[in-house]
Motif scaffolding. Structure first.
Motif, short mmCIF file in Angstrom:
data_model
loop_
_atom_site.label_atom_id
_atom_site.label_comp_id
_atom_site.label_asym_id
_atom_site.label_seq_id
_atom_site.Cartn_x
_atom_site.Cartn_y
_atom_site.Cartn_z
N THR A 41 0.86 -1.19 0.00
CA THR A 41 0.00 0.00 0.00
C THR A 41 0.90 1.23 0.00
O THR A 41 2.12 1.12 0.08
N ASP A 285 -8.95 -2.55 -4.40
CA ASP A 285 -8.79 -1.24 -3.75
C ASP A 285 -8.67 -1.40 -2.24
O ASP A 285 -7.86 -0.74 -1.60
N LYS A 288 -5.35 -2.95 -1.16
CA LYS A 288 -4.22 -2.05 -1.42
C LYS A 288 -4.31 -0.79 -0.57
O LYS A 288 -3.58 0.18 -0.78
N LYS A 290 -6.78 1.40 -0.20
CA LYS A 290 -7.50 2.59 -0.65
C LYS A 290 -8.89 2.69 -0.02
O LYS A 290 -9.62 3.61 -0.27
N ARG A 291 -9.23 1.67 0.77
CA ARG A 291 -10.57 1.68 1.35
C ARG A 291 -10.49 1.42 2.85
O ARG A 291 -9.54 0.87 3.36
#
Ligand code: AKG
Length: 296
Positions: A41, A285, A288, A290-291
Protein backbone atom coordinates in the motif's frame (compact mmCIF):
# COMPACT_ATOMS: atom_id res chain seq x y z
CA UNK A 1 14.18 -20.85 -0.61
CA UNK A 2 15.76 -18.34 1.70
CA UNK A 3 14.34 -16.17 4.39
CA UNK A 4 13.01 -16.59 7.89
CA UNK A 5 10.14 -18.50 9.43
CA UNK A 6 8.63 -17.68 12.81
CA UNK A 7 8.57 -20.93 14.80
CA UNK A 8 7.41 -21.12 18.41
CA UNK A 9 8.36 -17.54 19.20
CA UNK A 10 11.63 -17.25 17.28
CA UNK A 11 12.69 -16.35 13.78
CA UNK A 12 14.63 -19.24 12.29
CA UNK A 13 16.28 -19.59 8.85
CA UNK A 14 13.89 -21.13 6.29
CA UNK A 15 16.00 -24.29 5.90
CA UNK A 16 16.17 -24.86 9.65
CA UNK A 17 12.42 -24.55 10.28
CA UNK A 18 12.03 -28.33 10.53
CA UNK A 19 9.88 -30.76 12.42
CA UNK A 20 10.35 -34.45 13.29
CA UNK A 21 8.95 -37.25 11.10
CA UNK A 22 6.92 -38.39 14.11
CA UNK A 23 5.13 -35.02 14.27
CA UNK A 24 1.63 -35.97 15.35
CA UNK A 25 -0.14 -33.69 12.86
CA UNK A 26 1.75 -35.32 9.99
CA UNK A 27 0.27 -38.69 10.98
CA UNK A 28 -3.31 -37.89 11.98
CA UNK A 29 -3.95 -34.42 10.53
CA UNK A 30 -5.15 -32.62 13.65
CA UNK A 31 -4.01 -29.04 13.27
CA UNK A 32 -5.27 -25.73 11.96
CA UNK A 33 -4.01 -22.95 9.77
CA UNK A 34 -4.77 -19.65 8.10
CA UNK A 35 -4.18 -18.16 4.69
CA UNK A 36 -3.46 -14.45 4.95
CA UNK A 37 -2.21 -11.89 2.44
CA UNK A 38 -0.15 -8.75 2.76
CA UNK A 39 -0.47 -6.19 -0.02
CA UNK A 40 1.74 -3.27 -0.86
CA UNK A 41 0.00 0.00 0.00
CA UNK A 42 1.02 3.67 -0.05
CA UNK A 43 2.26 3.18 3.53
CA UNK A 44 4.16 -0.03 2.77
CA UNK A 45 3.01 -3.65 3.13
CA UNK A 46 -0.25 -4.11 5.04
CA UNK A 47 -1.79 -7.39 6.10
CA UNK A 48 -5.42 -7.55 5.00
CA UNK A 49 -7.85 -8.34 7.83
CA UNK A 50 -5.06 -9.53 10.11
CA UNK A 51 -7.15 -9.51 13.28
CA UNK A 52 -10.00 -11.45 11.64
CA UNK A 53 -7.58 -14.16 10.51
CA UNK A 54 -5.92 -14.37 13.92
CA UNK A 55 -9.33 -14.57 15.59
CA UNK A 56 -10.38 -17.42 13.27
CA UNK A 57 -7.11 -19.29 13.94
CA UNK A 58 -7.83 -19.13 17.67
CA UNK A 59 -11.43 -20.28 17.12
CA UNK A 60 -10.14 -23.21 15.04
CA UNK A 61 -7.69 -24.20 17.80
CA UNK A 62 -10.47 -23.96 20.38
CA UNK A 63 -12.76 -26.20 18.32
CA UNK A 64 -9.95 -28.76 17.91
CA UNK A 65 -9.15 -28.55 21.62
CA UNK A 66 -5.60 -27.33 21.03
CA UNK A 67 -4.34 -24.97 23.69
CA UNK A 68 -2.65 -22.00 22.02
CA UNK A 69 0.71 -21.30 23.65
CA UNK A 70 0.76 -17.69 22.37
CA UNK A 71 -1.59 -14.73 22.66
CA UNK A 72 -3.43 -13.15 19.76
CA UNK A 73 -1.15 -10.11 20.02
CA UNK A 74 1.91 -12.33 19.74
CA UNK A 75 0.46 -14.01 16.67
CA UNK A 76 -0.33 -10.64 15.07
CA UNK A 77 3.22 -9.50 15.76
CA UNK A 78 4.64 -12.76 14.40
CA UNK A 79 2.76 -12.25 11.11
CA UNK A 80 3.94 -8.65 10.79
CA UNK A 81 7.52 -9.75 11.57
CA UNK A 82 7.33 -12.54 8.96
CA UNK A 83 6.53 -9.96 6.25
CA UNK A 84 8.95 -7.31 7.51
CA UNK A 85 11.95 -9.53 8.22
CA UNK A 86 11.65 -11.26 4.85
CA UNK A 87 11.56 -7.84 3.12
CA UNK A 88 8.35 -8.70 1.29
CA UNK A 89 6.08 -6.05 -0.26
CA UNK A 90 3.34 -8.50 -1.11
CA UNK A 91 3.13 -11.84 0.61
CA UNK A 92 1.03 -14.88 1.32
CA UNK A 93 1.22 -15.86 4.98
CA UNK A 94 0.63 -19.27 6.40
CA UNK A 95 0.25 -19.47 10.17
CA UNK A 96 -0.20 -23.04 11.34
CA UNK A 97 -0.85 -24.73 14.69
CA UNK A 98 0.30 -28.34 14.99
CA UNK A 99 1.01 -31.06 17.52
CA UNK A 100 4.50 -32.22 18.47
CA UNK A 101 6.24 -35.60 18.25
CA UNK A 102 6.14 -36.60 21.91
CA UNK A 103 3.92 -39.59 21.30
CA UNK A 104 1.86 -41.60 18.82
CA UNK A 105 -1.71 -42.75 19.18
CA UNK A 106 -4.86 -40.68 19.06
CA UNK A 107 -4.56 -39.20 22.54
CA UNK A 108 -3.55 -35.61 22.12
CA UNK A 109 -3.76 -34.28 25.66
CA UNK A 110 -0.06 -34.66 26.49
CA UNK A 111 1.39 -33.30 23.26
CA UNK A 112 3.06 -29.96 22.79
CA UNK A 113 1.23 -27.42 20.61
CA UNK A 114 3.55 -25.69 18.12
CA UNK A 115 2.87 -22.58 16.07
CA UNK A 116 4.63 -21.35 12.97
CA UNK A 117 4.20 -18.47 10.53
CA UNK A 118 5.75 -18.59 7.06
CA UNK A 119 5.54 -15.79 4.49
CA UNK A 120 6.45 -15.92 0.84
CA UNK A 121 5.71 -14.24 -2.43
CA UNK A 122 2.64 -15.85 -4.06
CA UNK A 123 1.40 -13.14 -6.41
CA UNK A 124 -1.64 -14.91 -7.75
CA UNK A 125 -3.33 -18.25 -7.32
CA UNK A 126 -4.81 -18.01 -10.80
CA UNK A 127 -3.48 -16.48 -14.02
CA UNK A 128 -4.44 -12.89 -14.92
CA UNK A 129 -6.45 -14.46 -17.76
CA UNK A 130 -8.48 -16.56 -15.30
CA UNK A 131 -9.18 -13.47 -13.21
CA UNK A 132 -10.69 -11.80 -16.27
CA UNK A 133 -12.18 -14.66 -18.22
CA UNK A 134 -13.19 -16.94 -15.38
CA UNK A 135 -12.49 -20.61 -14.80
CA UNK A 136 -14.04 -23.94 -15.73
CA UNK A 137 -15.42 -25.86 -12.78
CA UNK A 138 -16.89 -29.32 -12.29
CA UNK A 139 -19.16 -30.60 -9.58
CA UNK A 140 -17.14 -32.98 -7.49
CA UNK A 141 -17.93 -36.64 -6.98
CA UNK A 142 -16.75 -36.07 -3.38
CA UNK A 143 -19.15 -34.72 -0.74
CA UNK A 144 -18.22 -31.69 1.38
CA UNK A 145 -17.90 -31.91 5.13
CA UNK A 146 -20.88 -32.95 7.16
CA UNK A 147 -21.28 -30.69 10.21
CA UNK A 148 -20.70 -33.57 12.59
CA UNK A 149 -17.81 -35.29 10.84
CA UNK A 150 -15.16 -32.64 10.43
CA UNK A 151 -15.76 -29.32 12.12
CA UNK A 152 -16.58 -26.81 9.39
CA UNK A 153 -16.04 -23.77 11.61
CA UNK A 154 -12.42 -24.82 12.07
CA UNK A 155 -9.93 -24.26 9.27
CA UNK A 156 -8.47 -27.64 10.08
CA UNK A 157 -5.57 -29.25 8.21
CA UNK A 158 -7.44 -32.55 7.81
CA UNK A 159 -10.41 -30.85 6.15
CA UNK A 160 -8.22 -30.20 3.14
CA UNK A 161 -7.86 -33.88 2.23
CA UNK A 162 -11.41 -33.64 0.93
CA UNK A 163 -10.41 -30.43 -0.93
CA UNK A 164 -7.40 -32.04 -2.57
CA UNK A 165 -9.34 -35.12 -3.70
CA UNK A 166 -11.90 -32.82 -5.29
CA UNK A 167 -9.41 -30.41 -6.86
CA UNK A 168 -7.22 -33.14 -8.31
CA UNK A 169 -10.27 -34.87 -9.76
CA UNK A 170 -11.37 -31.58 -11.34
CA UNK A 171 -7.92 -30.95 -12.83
CA UNK A 172 -7.72 -34.52 -14.17
CA UNK A 173 -10.98 -33.93 -16.01
CA UNK A 174 -9.78 -30.72 -17.66
CA UNK A 175 -11.29 -28.20 -15.22
CA UNK A 176 -9.54 -25.69 -13.00
CA UNK A 177 -11.56 -26.02 -9.80
CA UNK A 178 -14.14 -28.23 -8.10
CA UNK A 179 -17.54 -27.37 -6.71
CA UNK A 180 -18.41 -29.51 -3.71
CA UNK A 181 -21.95 -30.30 -2.59
CA UNK A 182 -22.94 -30.98 1.00
CA UNK A 183 -24.28 -34.32 2.22
CA UNK A 184 -27.81 -33.30 1.25
CA UNK A 185 -26.76 -32.35 -2.27
CA UNK A 186 -26.77 -28.57 -1.89
CA UNK A 187 -23.89 -26.36 -3.01
CA UNK A 188 -21.23 -25.96 -0.28
CA UNK A 189 -18.07 -24.36 -1.69
CA UNK A 190 -14.99 -24.79 -3.88
CA UNK A 191 -11.94 -26.74 -2.75
CA UNK A 192 -10.55 -23.64 -1.00
CA UNK A 193 -13.09 -20.93 -1.81
CA UNK A 194 -16.59 -19.78 -0.98
CA UNK A 195 -19.04 -19.38 -3.87
CA UNK A 196 -21.48 -16.61 -4.84
CA UNK A 197 -24.06 -16.56 -7.64
CA UNK A 198 -25.96 -13.58 -9.03
CA UNK A 199 -29.50 -13.98 -10.30
CA UNK A 200 -31.87 -11.16 -11.22
CA UNK A 201 -29.85 -8.60 -9.27
CA UNK A 202 -29.69 -10.65 -6.04
CA UNK A 203 -26.45 -12.24 -4.89
CA UNK A 204 -26.78 -15.67 -3.24
CA UNK A 205 -24.24 -17.62 -1.22
CA UNK A 206 -24.58 -20.84 0.78
CA UNK A 207 -25.30 -20.40 4.46
CA UNK A 208 -22.48 -21.32 6.85
CA UNK A 209 -23.30 -24.99 7.31
CA UNK A 210 -20.87 -27.01 5.23
CA UNK A 211 -18.55 -24.23 4.18
CA UNK A 212 -15.82 -22.16 5.77
CA UNK A 213 -16.63 -18.83 7.44
CA UNK A 214 -14.65 -17.05 4.77
CA UNK A 215 -13.11 -13.69 5.53
CA UNK A 216 -13.16 -12.71 1.86
CA UNK A 217 -16.78 -13.97 1.77
CA UNK A 218 -17.67 -11.52 4.54
CA UNK A 219 -15.77 -8.72 2.78
CA UNK A 220 -17.90 -9.28 -0.34
CA UNK A 221 -21.12 -9.26 1.71
CA UNK A 222 -20.02 -5.93 3.24
CA UNK A 223 -19.28 -4.47 -0.21
CA UNK A 224 -22.75 -5.50 -1.40
CA UNK A 225 -24.33 -3.65 1.53
CA UNK A 226 -22.44 -0.56 0.41
CA UNK A 227 -23.55 -1.06 -3.20
CA UNK A 228 -27.15 -1.76 -2.24
CA UNK A 229 -27.00 -5.24 -3.82
CA UNK A 230 -29.16 -7.65 -1.76
CA UNK A 231 -27.35 -10.77 -0.49
CA UNK A 232 -29.18 -13.94 0.56
CA UNK A 233 -27.40 -16.65 2.54
CA UNK A 234 -29.36 -19.80 1.82
CA UNK A 235 -29.31 -23.28 0.33
CA UNK A 236 -28.38 -23.29 -3.35
CA UNK A 237 -28.72 -26.14 -5.82
CA UNK A 238 -26.19 -26.93 -8.52
CA UNK A 239 -28.68 -26.20 -11.28
CA UNK A 240 -29.13 -22.70 -9.88
CA UNK A 241 -25.44 -22.20 -10.59
CA UNK A 242 -26.02 -23.38 -14.21
CA UNK A 243 -28.65 -20.67 -14.74
CA UNK A 244 -26.97 -17.87 -12.77
CA UNK A 245 -26.22 -14.56 -14.47
CA UNK A 246 -22.79 -14.51 -12.83
CA UNK A 247 -20.87 -16.78 -10.46
CA UNK A 248 -17.57 -16.34 -8.65
CA UNK A 249 -15.38 -17.84 -5.96
CA UNK A 250 -13.79 -15.93 -3.08
CA UNK A 251 -10.85 -16.73 -0.81
CA UNK A 252 -7.60 -15.27 0.44
CA UNK A 253 -5.58 -17.33 -2.02
CA UNK A 254 -8.07 -17.13 -4.93
CA UNK A 255 -9.20 -13.54 -4.15
CA UNK A 256 -12.29 -12.87 -6.36
CA UNK A 257 -12.36 -15.41 -9.16
CA UNK A 258 -15.07 -15.55 -11.86
CA UNK A 259 -16.57 -18.92 -12.85
CA UNK A 260 -17.38 -19.14 -16.53
CA UNK A 261 -18.55 -22.74 -16.77
CA UNK A 262 -19.87 -25.46 -14.48
CA UNK A 263 -20.20 -29.07 -15.70
CA UNK A 264 -20.02 -27.94 -19.33
CA UNK A 265 -22.82 -25.36 -18.90
CA UNK A 266 -21.80 -21.79 -19.72
CA UNK A 267 -22.72 -19.39 -16.92
CA UNK A 268 -24.21 -16.06 -18.00
CA UNK A 269 -22.15 -14.52 -20.78
CA UNK A 270 -19.37 -17.09 -20.24
CA UNK A 271 -16.92 -14.52 -18.87
CA UNK A 272 -16.53 -12.21 -15.89
CA UNK A 273 -19.83 -10.40 -15.33
CA UNK A 274 -20.20 -6.71 -14.45
CA UNK A 275 -20.93 -7.21 -10.73
CA UNK A 276 -18.01 -9.64 -10.39
CA UNK A 277 -15.77 -7.06 -12.07
CA UNK A 278 -17.01 -4.31 -9.73
CA UNK A 279 -16.51 -6.44 -6.60
CA UNK A 280 -13.07 -7.51 -7.81
CA UNK A 281 -12.11 -3.83 -8.24
CA UNK A 282 -13.47 -2.97 -4.77
CA UNK A 283 -11.53 -5.89 -3.32
CA UNK A 284 -8.23 -4.84 -4.87
CA UNK A 285 -8.79 -1.24 -3.75
CA UNK A 286 -9.50 -2.46 -0.22
CA UNK A 287 -6.47 -4.72 0.05
CA UNK A 288 -4.22 -2.05 -1.42
CA UNK A 289 -5.30 0.28 1.36
CA UNK A 290 -7.50 2.59 -0.65
CA UNK A 291 -10.57 1.68 1.35
CA UNK A 292 -11.69 1.65 4.94
CA UNK A 293 -11.85 -2.16 4.92
CA UNK A 294 -8.08 -2.51 5.27
CA UNK A 295 -7.57 -2.90 8.97
CA UNK A 296 -4.35 -4.92 8.71
C1 AKG B 1 -6.68 -19.48 1.36
O1 AKG B 1 -7.59 -19.03 0.68
O2 AKG B 1 -5.74 -18.78 1.74
C2 AKG B 1 -6.68 -20.89 1.77
O3 AKG B 1 -6.22 -21.19 2.82
C3 AKG B 1 -7.21 -21.91 0.86
C4 AKG B 1 -6.28 -23.05 0.73
C5 AKG B 1 -5.20 -22.81 -0.28
O4 AKG B 1 -5.50 -22.51 -1.43
O5 AKG B 1 -4.03 -22.94 0.07
Amino acid sequence: RDGLIWLDGEMVPWREAKTHVLTHTLHYGLGCFEGVRAYNTAEGPAIFRLQEHTDRLFRSAHILNMKMPFSKDELNQAQCAAVRENNLDEAYLRPMVFLGSEGMGLRADNLQVHVMVAAWSWPSYMSPEAREQGIKVRTSSYTRHHVNITMCKAKANGNYINSMLALNEAIASGCEEALLLDNEGYVAEGSGENIFILRDGVLHTPELTSCLEGITRQTIIDFCKELGVPVRERRITRDEVYIADEAFFTGTAAEVLPIRELDGRVIGAGKRGPLTEKLQAMYFDAVKGKREANKG
